[in-house]
Design an enzyme around this catalytic site. Structure first.
Site, short mmCIF file in Angstrom:
data_model
loop_
_atom_site.label_atom_id
_atom_site.label_comp_id
_atom_site.label_asym_id
_atom_site.label_seq_id
_atom_site.Cartn_x
_atom_site.Cartn_y
_atom_site.Cartn_z
N HIS A 129 0.82 -1.19 0.09
CA HIS A 129 -0.01 -0.05 0.10
C HIS A 129 0.86 1.14 -0.01
CE1 HIS A 129 -3.04 3.03 1.04
NE2 HIS A 129 -3.73 1.96 0.83
N GLU B 173 -4.02 1.61 -7.15
CA GLU B 173 -4.50 2.61 -6.36
C GLU B 173 -3.60 3.76 -6.66
OE1 GLU B 173 -6.58 1.30 -2.57
OE2 GLU B 173 -4.51 1.29 -1.94
P1 PGA Z 1 -10.10 5.60 0.37
O1 PGA Z 1 -8.73 4.62 0.60
O2 PGA Z 1 -11.00 4.58 -0.26
O3 PGA Z 1 -10.37 5.86 1.66
O4 PGA Z 1 -9.64 6.58 -0.75
C1 PGA Z 1 -8.42 3.50 -0.21
C2 PGA Z 1 -7.18 2.92 0.06
O5 PGA Z 1 -6.27 3.57 0.51
O6 PGA Z 1 -7.09 1.68 0.00
#
Ligand code: PGA
Length: 247
Positions: free
Chosen positions: A98, A167
């Site tokens: 992440h 992401e």
């Molecule tokens: P968010 O986070 O949905 O709050 O944008 C997503 C993530 O970091 O996995």
């Protein structure tokens, strides 16, 4: 095609809230299904496991961990939680790579590689997160950037299955999402590239970054997208239920 919904609680909630949320999940058919994955903070995993063993109302959703140790074997590693410990609890998935851990915990490719290997050796499925920052996106270098992040996976010998979560850093927690066309482009790119570098690996691609009950339905229509990774919207049970009802 059934799609995955992964809830990443991050370092949020407390024992009371998390137990209440798990009771809610267990009692709502939209969430209590096998394509839903909940990743609470690791400290609550064993409590959750103990509280969700009601034989009359079994949990069907899967449980994920937000992290595991880079060290392969149990040993003198203060504060760490090994892959074997998570596996013993029956954890199905582990989030690795992440952007918050890459940036704030300074996790390098070497660390991420060790974590993916530990995850695999303990029969859990890695949810490997990749994504570019705004500058890289604006300079139109994001596909090359993602390609380099994906290349790490070629160093995992026995990889047979992986979930790649796209992401974009600029979309996480910002309320801004890429257009459907932009998510579609990256999804197809990841799929094609993975088929080229790791043709035998089963891959599922997720999108994450400001997914909520208003945009989830259209995002989940993207053809090759296997699901969504949800942060803040998953902290609200009703909101999360709505998202899961589309998957
Ligand atoms: P968010 O986070 O949905 O709050 O944008 C997503 C993530 O970091 O996995």
């Amino acid at each position: 095609m059934t799609k995955l919904c992964v809830a990443n609680w991050k370092m949020q909630g407390n024992l009371t809230q998390i137990v209440a949320a798990f009771n809610y999940y267990q009692n709502h058919v939209e969430i209590n299904k096998t394509n839903i994955v909940i990743a609470p903070p690791n400290i609550y995993l064993s409590t959750i496991k103990l509280l969700t063993t009601d034989k009359n109302n079994p949990i069907k959703f899967k449980i994920g961990a937000q992290d595991l140790s880079r060290f392969a074997n149990n040993g003198a590693y203060t504060g760490e939680i090994s892959g074997a410990m998570l596996q013993e609890l029956g954890i199905d998935y582990v989030i690795i790579g992440h952007s918050e851990r890459r940036e704030l915990l300074l996790e390098t490719d070497t660390i991420l590689l060790a974590k993916i290997k530990n995850c695999r050796h303990n029969n859990m499925i890695p949810i490997f997160c990749i994504g570019e920052n705004l500058l890289v996106r604006e300079n139109k270098q994001y596909l090359t950037f993602l390609q380099i992040q994906l290349d790490l996976l070629t160093q995992v010998n026995d990889l047979n299955q992986i979930i790649v979560a796209y992401e974009p850093i600029w979309a996480i927690g910002s309320g801004v999402t890429p257009t459907l066309g932009e998510i579609d482009q990256v999804t197809d790119f990841i799929l094609e590239y993975m088929q080229k570098i790791l043709p035998c690996v089963k891959i599922t691609i997720l999108y994450g970054g400001s997914v909520n009950s208003k945009n989830a339905q259209s995002i989940l229509t993207i053809k090759n997208l296997g699901g969504v990774l949800i942060g803040s919207a998953a902290l609200n049970n009703q909101e999360f239920l709505t998202i899961c009802s589309y998957a």
